[in-house]
Design a protein around this motif. Sequence first.
Motif, PDB file in Angstrom:
ATOM      1  N   ARG A 358       0.824  -1.208   0.000  1.00 32.96           N
ATOM      2  CA  ARG A 358       0.000   0.000   0.000  1.00 32.96           C
ATOM      3  C   ARG A 358       0.864   1.267   0.000  1.00 32.96           C
ATOM      4  O   ARG A 358       0.501   2.280  -0.589  1.00 32.96           O
ATOM      5  CB  ARG A 358      -0.941   0.003   1.209  1.00 32.96           C
ATOM      6  N   ASP A 359       2.011   1.198   0.670  1.00 32.41           N
ATOM      7  CA  ASP A 359       2.915   2.357   0.681  1.00 32.41           C
ATOM      8  C   ASP A 359       3.393   2.697  -0.729  1.00 32.41           C
ATOM      9  O   ASP A 359       3.577   3.879  -1.064  1.00 32.41           O
ATOM     10  CB  ASP A 359       4.132   2.068   1.568  1.00 32.41           C
ATOM     11  N   TYR A 360       3.611   1.662  -1.535  1.00 33.58           N
ATOM     12  CA  TYR A 360       4.137   1.876  -2.888  1.00 33.58           C
ATOM     13  C   TYR A 360       3.037   1.911  -3.958  1.00 33.58           C
ATOM     14  O   TYR A 360       3.347   2.110  -5.136  1.00 33.58           O
ATOM     15  CB  TYR A 360       5.136   0.770  -3.242  1.00 33.58           C
ATOM     16  N   LEU A 361       1.790   1.742  -3.545  1.00 32.74           N
ATOM     17  CA  LEU A 361       0.678   1.708  -4.504  1.00 32.74           C
ATOM     18  C   LEU A 361       0.574   2.960  -5.380  1.00 32.74           C
ATOM     19  O   LEU A 361       0.225   2.855  -6.560  1.00 32.74           O
ATOM     20  CB  LEU A 361      -0.640   1.468  -3.763  1.00 32.74           C
ATOM     21  N   PRO A 362       0.870   4.170  -4.865  1.00 31.06           N
ATOM     22  CA  PRO A 362       0.797   5.350  -5.742  1.00 31.06           C
ATOM     23  C   PRO A 362       1.640   5.225  -7.008  1.00 31.06           C
ATOM     24  O   PRO A 362       1.288   5.801  -8.043  1.00 31.06           O
ATOM     25  CB  PRO A 362       1.296   6.488  -4.846  1.00 31.06           C
ATOM     26  N   TRP A 363       2.741   4.483  -6.937  1.00 32.15           N
ATOM     27  CA  TRP A 363       3.541   4.285  -8.139  1.00 32.15           C
ATOM     28  C   TRP A 363       2.760   3.498  -9.188  1.00 32.15           C
ATOM     29  O   TRP A 363       2.944   3.712 -10.396  1.00 32.15           O
ATOM     30  CB  TRP A 363       4.846   3.557  -7.805  1.00 32.15           C
ATOM     31  N   MET A 364       1.890   2.598  -8.736  1.00 35.09           N
ATOM     32  CA  MET A 364       1.079   1.817  -9.674  1.00 35.09           C
ATOM     33  C   MET A 364      -0.041   2.651 -10.285  1.00 35.09           C
ATOM     34  O   MET A 364      -0.468   2.398 -11.408  1.00 35.09           O
ATOM     35  CB  MET A 364       0.481   0.594  -8.969  1.00 35.09           C
ATOM     36  N   VAL A 365      -0.511   3.621  -9.537  1.00 34.88           N
ATOM     37  CA  VAL A 365      -1.499   4.547 -10.103  1.00 34.88           C
ATOM     38  C   VAL A 365      -0.854   5.390 -11.188  1.00 34.88           C
ATOM     39  O   VAL A 365      -1.465   5.674 -12.230  1.00 34.88           O
ATOM     40  CB  VAL A 365      -2.086   5.429  -8.983  1.00 34.88           C
ATOM     41  N   ALA A 366       0.399   5.758 -10.967  1.00 35.81           N
ATOM     42  CA  ALA A 366       1.106   6.598 -11.937  1.00 35.81           C
ATOM     43  C   ALA A 366       1.644   5.800 -13.123  1.00 35.81           C
ATOM     44  O   ALA A 366       1.773   6.341 -14.232  1.00 35.81           O
ATOM     45  CB  ALA A 366       2.261   7.326 -11.252  1.00 35.81           C
ATOM     46  N   ALA A 367       1.953   4.522 -12.912  1.00 39.25           N
ATOM     47  CA  ALA A 367       2.653   3.737 -13.938  1.00 39.25           C
ATOM     48  C   ALA A 367       1.918   3.671 -15.282  1.00 39.25           C
ATOM     49  O   ALA A 367       2.555   3.855 -16.331  1.00 39.25           O
ATOM     50  CB  ALA A 367       2.930   2.329 -13.417  1.00 39.25           C
ATOM     51  N   PRO A 368       0.602   3.411 -15.319  1.00 39.23           N
ATOM     52  CA  PRO A 368      -0.060   3.374 -16.637  1.00 39.23           C
ATOM     53  C   PRO A 368       0.052   4.692 -17.383  1.00 39.23           C
ATOM     54  O   PRO A 368       0.240   4.715 -18.608  1.00 39.23           O
ATOM     55  CB  PRO A 368      -1.512   3.044 -16.291  1.00 39.23           C
ATOM     56  N   VAL A 369      -0.063   5.787 -16.655  1.00 32.25           N
ATOM     57  CA  VAL A 369      -0.003   7.112 -17.291  1.00 32.25           C
ATOM     58  C   VAL A 369       1.395   7.381 -17.840  1.00 32.25           C
ATOM     59  O   VAL A 369       1.566   7.809 -18.985  1.00 32.25           O
ATOM     60  CB  VAL A 369      -0.411   8.206 -16.279  1.00 32.25           C
ATOM     61  N   PHE A 370       2.405   7.108 -17.034  1.00 31.68           N
ATOM     62  CA  PHE A 370       3.787   7.343 -17.463  1.00 31.68           C
ATOM     63  C   PHE A 370       4.236   6.346 -18.533  1.00 31.68           C
ATOM     64  O   PHE A 370       5.128   6.640 -19.316  1.00 31.68           O
ATOM     65  CB  PHE A 370       4.732   7.265 -16.265  1.00 31.68           C
ATOM     66  N   GLY A 371       3.600   5.165 -18.558  1.00 31.88           N
ATOM     67  CA  GLY A 371       4.012   4.148 -19.508  1.00 31.88           C
ATOM     68  C   GLY A 371       3.282   4.161 -20.833  1.00 31.88           C
ATOM     69  O   GLY A 371       3.722   3.507 -21.788  1.00 31.88           O
ATOM     70  N   LEU A 372       2.167   4.895 -20.922  1.00 36.45           N
ATOM     71  CA  LEU A 372       1.331   4.859 -22.126  1.00 36.45           C
ATOM     72  C   LEU A 372       2.125   5.135 -23.396  1.00 36.45           C
ATOM     73  O   LEU A 372       2.073   4.362 -24.360  1.00 36.45           O
ATOM     74  CB  LEU A 372       0.184   5.867 -21.994  1.00 36.45           C
ATOM     75  N   ALA A 373       2.833   6.242 -23.433  1.00 32.53           N
ATOM     76  CA  ALA A 373       3.521   6.644 -24.668  1.00 32.53           C
ATOM     77  C   ALA A 373       4.544   5.603 -25.094  1.00 32.53           C
ATOM     78  O   ALA A 373       4.699   5.318 -26.290  1.00 32.53           O
ATOM     79  CB  ALA A 373       4.190   8.007 -24.472  1.00 32.53           C
ATOM     80  N   SER A 374       5.257   5.009 -24.135  1.00 35.85           N
ATOM     81  CA  SER A 374       6.258   4.017 -24.505  1.00 35.85           C
ATOM     82  C   SER A 374       5.603   2.763 -25.084  1.00 35.85           C
ATOM     83  O   SER A 374       6.094   2.196 -26.067  1.00 35.85           O
ATOM     84  CB  SER A 374       7.128   3.657 -23.296  1.00 35.85           C
ATOM     85  N   TYR A 375       4.486   2.329 -24.494  1.00 40.36           N
ATOM     86  CA  TYR A 375       3.772   1.168 -25.032  1.00 40.36           C
ATOM     87  C   TYR A 375       3.296   1.431 -26.459  1.00 40.36           C
ATOM     88  O   TYR A 375       3.480   0.602 -27.360  1.00 40.36           O
ATOM     89  CB  TYR A 375       2.555   0.836 -24.151  1.00 40.36           C
TER      90      TYR A 375
END
Length: 450
Positions: A358-375
């Motif tokens: 849960r402490d690191y969950l915010p990174w997972m909320v951000a990951a799809p957004v930050f990863g979209l362009a690369s995908y």
Amino acid sequence: MADTAAAVPDAPTLTHRRVLAIALPIVLSNATVPILGAVDTGVVGQMGAAVPIGAVGIGAIILSAIYWVFGFLRMGTTGLTAQAWGARDTAEVDAMLSRALMVGGAAGAAMIALQGPLFAGAFLVSPASAEVEALARDYLAIRIWSAPAAIGLFGITGWLIAQGRTRAVLAIQLWMNSVNIALDFWFVLGLGWGVQGVAAATLLAEWSGAAMGLWLCRAAFRGTAWRDRARVFAPARLRRMASVNTDILLRSLMLQGIFVSFLFLAADFGDVPLAANQVLLQFLQITAYALDGFAFAAEALVGQAMGARARAALRRAALMTSAWGAVTVVGLAAGFAVFGGAIIDLMTTAPEVRSAARDYLPWMVAAPVFGLASYMLDGIFIGATRTRDMRNMMAISLAVYVAAAAVLLPVFGNHGLWAALLVSFVARAATLGARYPALEAAADRGALQD
């Protein structure tokens, strides 16, 4: 889309409906992948011992890791076939199928011949107890005989995706899973074959999937181009295929290096952060499965536009598939933010792992957004076969990741590790984005790289 490559239809207008028609079957196909693993584990778990479960798990991981190396065949076949399709070169479309099948068959035969050293090396990297290793070797000794089918399916799948025939890809996946699950129950619970039964079920499912794939490609075999030796073995065509596939392989190895190092570096922070990271990586897997559909649609549509030398169509394909990808990541980010805690609780019952995740969950909320362009740019560049750019920009992104990890880990610990991973996503997007104008310009003259 027609079943035959010998009668390429006029390219339909690119609409949102067409994008979804290509993308959604891939998303559904991906959604079925975890089901089979769960059934394999559940069926062998009825034997009432831990060793068979471990044997099936480690055997499947070893083969998956080896097969992953040949993922270039799926991507390279999609890009090259889509361009031939867009250029209305039906003979080359059919010849590409033959080349892909030959590469898959040869690679599978090589795996069978080299199974001894391959598996010995795998067990050195992933040591297991003597009991687990013995059963895992029995499992691998059976499953290895479907290597030509499993790798050949990469080529068949890429060939179908290139033409937008993703419903056929979904049909193959559903058929294979159904056969595998039915045979799992029969061989393991009915006949009592245990681990060997799970392996035999997968072996037959993969060969039946390859047979179904060939049947779905049957129209290509009605013509003569698929067996025209002069065309199939044309030196220039083979060199281009080899170059594209080699670039994709090198790029994929560097990308895998980022994720493998991520796991190794996480281990330095202790068992709990490592376990939390393992849980959260499943969120990234969900993101990849969801975005694959739109990235694959980009591969097909951009490749067809590149083959047709239609710059406007290429740009429209890139924008429309990316727009749907953006809709998807917004939904994923929102879903992870709202339901992330519940998903974590489903994946682990350990209180300390739940708390850390849960402490690191915010990174997972951000990951799809930050990863979209690369995908999405990956899909666009694969379709355009700008694989040299993919390889080179991946090398830069890997260097950026290493530098970011070196700076952030000592200060922020595991949070710094997640930040470095997201920085690598941004670096990949920025570097590929910088090469996008050259990709568009290439549409006016075909797919040759600068």
